[in-house]
Design a protein around this motif. Structure first.
Motif, PDB file in Angstrom:
ATOM      1  N   LEU A  24      27.909  13.261  -3.252  1.00 34.65           N
ATOM      2  CA  LEU A  24      27.480  14.553  -3.783  1.00 34.65           C
ATOM      3  C   LEU A  24      28.008  14.764  -5.198  1.00 34.65           C
ATOM      4  O   LEU A  24      27.315  15.329  -6.055  1.00 34.65           O
ATOM      5  N   LYS A  25      29.218  14.284  -5.439  1.00 34.34           N
ATOM      6  CA  LYS A  25      29.850  14.469  -6.758  1.00 34.34           C
ATOM      7  C   LYS A  25      29.533  13.314  -7.712  1.00 34.34           C
ATOM      8  O   LYS A  25      29.834  13.405  -8.908  1.00 34.34           O
ATOM      9  N   ASP A  26      28.978  12.235  -7.173  1.00 26.34           N
ATOM     10  CA  ASP A  26      28.680  11.054  -7.982  1.00 26.34           C
ATOM     11  C   ASP A  26      27.607  11.377  -9.016  1.00 26.34           C
ATOM     12  O   ASP A  26      26.676  12.131  -8.748  1.00 26.34           O
ATOM     13  N   GLU A  27      27.710  10.802 -10.201  1.00 25.84           N
ATOM     14  CA  GLU A  27      26.700  11.021 -11.233  1.00 25.84           C
ATOM     15  C   GLU A  27      25.520  10.067 -11.076  1.00 25.84           C
ATOM     16  O   GLU A  27      24.456  10.297 -11.658  1.00 25.84           O
ATOM     17  N   GLU A  28      25.695   9.002 -10.304  1.00 29.05           N
ATOM     18  CA  GLU A  28      24.621   8.034 -10.082  1.00 29.05           C
ATOM     19  C   GLU A  28      23.555   8.640  -9.168  1.00 29.05           C
ATOM     20  O   GLU A  28      23.861   9.266  -8.147  1.00 29.05           O
ATOM     21  N   VAL A  29      22.291   8.434  -9.516  1.00 31.01           N
ATOM     22  CA  VAL A  29      21.178   9.015  -8.764  1.00 31.01           C
ATOM     23  C   VAL A  29      20.833   8.178  -7.529  1.00 31.01           C
ATOM     24  O   VAL A  29      20.532   8.725  -6.465  1.00 31.01           O
ATOM     25  N   ALA A  30      20.896   6.869  -7.656  1.00 31.09           N
ATOM     26  CA  ALA A  30      20.465   5.979  -6.571  1.00 31.09           C
ATOM     27  C   ALA A  30      21.223   6.215  -5.262  1.00 31.09           C
ATOM     28  O   ALA A  30      20.599   6.310  -4.197  1.00 31.09           O
ATOM     29  N   PRO A  31      22.563   6.323  -5.269  1.00 28.49           N
ATOM     30  CA  PRO A  31      23.270   6.587  -4.017  1.00 28.49           C
ATOM     31  C   PRO A  31      22.885   7.938  -3.393  1.00 28.49           C
ATOM     32  O   PRO A  31      22.820   8.072  -2.176  1.00 28.49           O
TER      33      PRO A  31
END
Length: 263
Positions: A24-31
């Motif tokens: 949720l906090k990750d900036e990556e879109v794919a995950p």
């Protein structure tokens, strides 16, 4: 063993939650996309929605956008947020006219408005909108497997709309505002000629005119009784053995007795 099971369950739940928070906090879109789809398919719509809300803007114009937008709209639908599901499904159907999911989106969008239709006593703006959306679906997909259900939903909504109009006219009758009641029943009969409330509308229009006549100044009674007689004929022409025919015939007898005085 029971303690071990509880400990393992707690570890799995904690691990799952921490992974979700991390993504949720990750900036990556794919995950985010991967987990959102997994949660959606697992029926965990609230968690999936938080991720879809983050990634939908990122996928606009990309090949995955169609899939993401459908999941996004359907997540709202499964969460019973029908205002947003109706809007998002409409948007999907317009954005992807050749999609294999278009018909399903079109129908779920129309059903979203059906679910928004309130009980008959409230404002029926959403009911009118639902009828329009469902009818548009029926016209667009006349061979659909959903056709029978769609027609049933439209019939239900139309009955609700008719009941609203009928009950408004009937309230005027009960309040003894007979002139307005008669006008309201006249409008109802014009607007809904095939309504299931037609017999009652014809009867109460007749009864309203009868009560208006007998409560009038003497100079107006004969004219108004004759008009009541005309309304009786309208009712009995179609419902000679109707639900309210016995009551209508009792009023007719009194009308005839009163008119004899003038003859």
């Amino acid at each position: 063993m029971k303690r071990i099971f509880l400990v393992l369950s707690a570890v799995l739940i904690f691990g799952s939650c921490s992974e979700y928070q991390k993504v949720l906090k990750d900036e990556e879109v794919a995950p985010k996309y991967k987990m959102a789809e997994e949660l959606y398919k697992a029926g965990k719509y609230k968690k999936a929605l938080r991720l879809f809300e983050q990634i939908v803007p990122q996928y606009r114009g990309k090949p995955q956008a169609e899939r993401v937008m459908y999941y996004y709209a359907d997540t709202y639908y499964n969460l019973e947020d029908y205002y947003l599901s109706g809007y998002q499904f409409e948007r999907f159907a317009k954005s992807y006219p050749t999609s294999e999911k278009r018909e399903e989106a079109f129908y779920k969008g129309a059903k979203s408005y059906y679910y928004l239709s309130p009980r008959f006593s409230l404002d029926q703006t959403d009911t009118e909108k639902a009828i329009g959306k469902l009818q548009e679906y029926i016209n667009t997909y006349p061979e659909s497997e959903n056709l029978k259900e769609a027609n049933a939903l439209v019939a239900e909504l139309r009955t609700k709309r008719e009941k609203k109009a009928f009950e408004i006219a009937k309230q005027y009758h009960h309040r003894e505002d007979y002139k307005v009641a008669i006008e309201s029943f006249d409008n109802f009969l014009v607007d809904y000629p095939g309504s299931t409330f037609r017999e009652k509308a014809l009867y109460y229009r007749f009864e309203s005119q009868y009560l208006l006549a007998v409560g009038s100044y003497e100079v107006l009674v004969e004219e108004r009784l004759n008009l009541a007689l005309d309304y009786y004929k309208d009712y009995i022409r179609y419902y000679n053995n109707g639900e309210l025919s016995a009551q209508a015939k009792e009023l007719l007898a009194d009308i005839n007795n009163r008119l004899e005085q003038y003859n």
